[in-house]
Design a protein around this motif. Structure first.
Motif, PDB file in Angstrom:
ATOM      1  N   ARG A 111       0.831  -1.199   0.000  1.00 13.52           N
ATOM      2  CA  ARG A 111       0.000   0.000   0.000  1.00 13.52           C
ATOM      3  C   ARG A 111       0.867   1.250   0.000  1.00 13.52           C
ATOM      4  NH1 ARG A 111      -2.176   1.545   5.795  1.00 13.52           N
ATOM      5  NH2 ARG A 111      -0.254   1.240   6.925  1.00 13.52           N
ATOM      6  N   VAL A 112       0.317   2.313  -0.566  1.00 16.56           N
ATOM      7  CA  VAL A 112       0.986   3.606  -0.622  1.00 16.56           C
ATOM      8  C   VAL A 112      -0.028   4.650  -0.163  1.00 16.56           C
ATOM      9  CG1 VAL A 112       2.027   5.335  -2.137  1.00 16.56           C
ATOM     10  CG2 VAL A 112       2.497   2.921  -2.516  1.00 16.56           C
ATOM     11  N   ILE A 113       0.395   5.544   0.715  1.00 16.10           N
ATOM     12  CA  ILE A 113      -0.476   6.597   1.205  1.00 16.10           C
ATOM     13  C   ILE A 113      -0.177   7.885   0.437  1.00 16.10           C
ATOM     14  CG2 ILE A 113      -1.234   7.928   3.222  1.00 16.10           C
ATOM     15  CD1 ILE A 113      -1.751   4.952   3.565  1.00 16.10           C
ATOM     16  N   VAL A 114      -1.212   8.470  -0.162  1.00 18.14           N
ATOM     17  CA  VAL A 114      -1.096   9.749  -0.867  1.00 18.14           C
ATOM     18  C   VAL A 114      -2.209  10.654  -0.348  1.00 18.14           C
ATOM     19  CG1 VAL A 114      -1.094  10.924  -3.094  1.00 18.14           C
ATOM     20  CG2 VAL A 114      -0.184   8.596  -2.923  1.00 18.14           C
ATOM     21  N   ASP A 115      -1.837  11.740   0.314  1.00 18.27           N
ATOM     22  CA  ASP A 115      -2.804  12.684   0.882  1.00 18.27           C
ATOM     23  C   ASP A 115      -3.870  11.996   1.723  1.00 18.27           C
ATOM     24  OD1 ASP A 115      -1.469  14.820  -0.229  1.00 18.27           O
ATOM     25  OD2 ASP A 115      -2.772  14.962  -1.969  1.00 18.27           O
ATOM     26  N   GLY A 116      -3.459  11.021   2.508  1.00 19.89           N
ATOM     27  CA  GLY A 116      -4.376  10.318   3.395  1.00 19.89           C
ATOM     28  C   GLY A 116      -5.137   9.177   2.757  1.00 19.89           C
ATOM     29  N   LYS A 134       3.807  10.102  -6.994  1.00 16.65           N
ATOM     30  CA  LYS A 134       4.206   8.923  -6.214  1.00 16.65           C
ATOM     31  C   LYS A 134       4.245   7.630  -7.021  1.00 16.65           C
ATOM     32  CE  LYS A 134       4.113  10.075  -1.638  1.00 16.65           C
ATOM     33  NZ  LYS A 134       4.598   9.480  -0.447  1.00 16.65           N
ATOM     34  N   LEU A 135       3.285   7.459  -7.960  1.00 22.48           N
ATOM     35  CA  LEU A 135       3.142   6.179  -8.651  1.00 22.48           C
ATOM     36  C   LEU A 135       3.566   6.202 -10.111  1.00 22.48           C
ATOM     37  CD1 LEU A 135      -0.335   5.059  -7.225  1.00 22.48           C
ATOM     38  CD2 LEU A 135       1.944   4.597  -6.310  1.00 22.48           C
ATOM     39  N   ALA A 182      -8.108   3.359  -4.440  1.00 20.01           N
ATOM     40  CA  ALA A 182      -7.813   4.011  -3.169  1.00 20.01           C
ATOM     41  C   ALA A 182      -9.056   4.109  -2.310  1.00 20.01           C
ATOM     42  CB  ALA A 182      -7.251   5.404  -3.413  1.00 20.01           C
ATOM     43  N   THR A 183      -8.824   4.153  -1.013  1.00 18.57           N
ATOM     44  CA  THR A 183      -9.883   4.411  -0.048  1.00 18.57           C
ATOM     45  C   THR A 183      -9.440   5.563   0.831  1.00 18.57           C
ATOM     46  OG1 THR A 183      -8.949   2.774   1.465  1.00 18.57           O
ATOM     47  CG2 THR A 183     -10.711   2.030   0.006  1.00 18.57           C
ATOM     48  N   GLY A 184     -10.413   6.353   1.266  1.00 18.16           N
ATOM     49  CA  GLY A 184     -10.120   7.464   2.160  1.00 18.16           C
ATOM     50  C   GLY A 184      -9.475   8.630   1.431  1.00 18.16           C
ATOM     51  N   GLY A 185      -8.833   9.475   2.193  1.00 14.91           N
ATOM     52  CA  GLY A 185      -8.123  10.606   1.617  1.00 14.91           C
ATOM     53  C   GLY A 185      -8.804  11.928   1.881  1.00 14.91           C
ATOM     54  N   ARG A 204      -3.762   0.835  -3.382  1.00 14.37           N
ATOM     55  CA  ARG A 204      -3.297  -0.540  -3.601  1.00 14.37           C
ATOM     56  C   ARG A 204      -3.408  -0.823  -5.091  1.00 14.37           C
ATOM     57  NH1 ARG A 204      -5.506  -0.813   1.467  1.00 14.37           N
ATOM     58  NH2 ARG A 204      -4.387  -2.035   3.002  1.00 14.37           N
ATOM     59  N   CYS A 205      -2.406  -1.506  -5.630  1.00 16.78           N
ATOM     60  CA  CYS A 205      -2.390  -1.796  -7.061  1.00 16.78           C
ATOM     61  C   CYS A 205      -2.316  -3.290  -7.310  1.00 16.78           C
ATOM     62  CB  CYS A 205      -1.185  -1.121  -7.721  1.00 16.78           C
ATOM     63  SG  CYS A 205      -1.168   0.676  -7.562  1.00 16.78           S
TER      64      CYS A 205
END
Length: 97
Positions: free
Chosen positions: A37-42, A72-73, A54-57, A46-47
Motif C-alpha cells: 500500500r501507498v499513502i497519498v494525501d491520506g 508517487k506512482l 484508493a480508499t479514504g483521503g 493498492r495496485c
C-alpha cells in the motif's frame, strides 16, 4: 421517539455511506506499481498490475489528486477521483506535472 427517528435515519443512510464513489487509476507502466500500500494525501492506494484503487483521503480537486498520485506512482492512462473521471486533456496535464 426522537432517538428512534435518529436511529432510523442513520440506518437508512448507512448503505449510501458505505458505497462511496471509487477513486482509481490505471498506471501507464505496470512494472512501476507498488507491491504494497501507498499513502497519498491520506488515501490508501493498492495496485494489482496497472490497476490501482484508493480508499479514504482528503477532499481536494480531482486534478490535484491526480498530480499527487502521479508524483508517487508514475504516469496514468486514466484517473477517477471519488467518482469524477478526468478527461484525456486533464490526464495529459496531470502527467505533465
Amino acid at each position: 421517539m426522537r432517538a428512534l427517528l435518529v436511529a432510523a435515519v442513520l440506518f437508512a443512510a448507512a448503505p449510501a455511506l458505505a458505497e462511496a464513489p471509487a477513486t482509481s487509476a490505471v498506471l501507464a507502466d505496470a512494472a512501476k506499481a507498488p507491491s504494497g500500500r501507498v499513502i497519498v494525501d491520506g488515501a490508501t492506494w493498492r495496485c494489482e498490475g496497472d490497476a490501482c484503487t484508493a480508499t479514504g483521503g482528503s477532499s481536494q480537486p480531482a486534478t490535484r489528486a491526480c498530480r499527487r498520485v502521479v508524483a508517487k506512482l508514475g504516469p496514468v492512462t486514466s484517473f477517477s477521483y471519488k467518482g469524477q473521471a478526468l478527461s484525456a486533456e486533464e490526464i495529459a496535464a496531470c502527467n505533465a506535472g
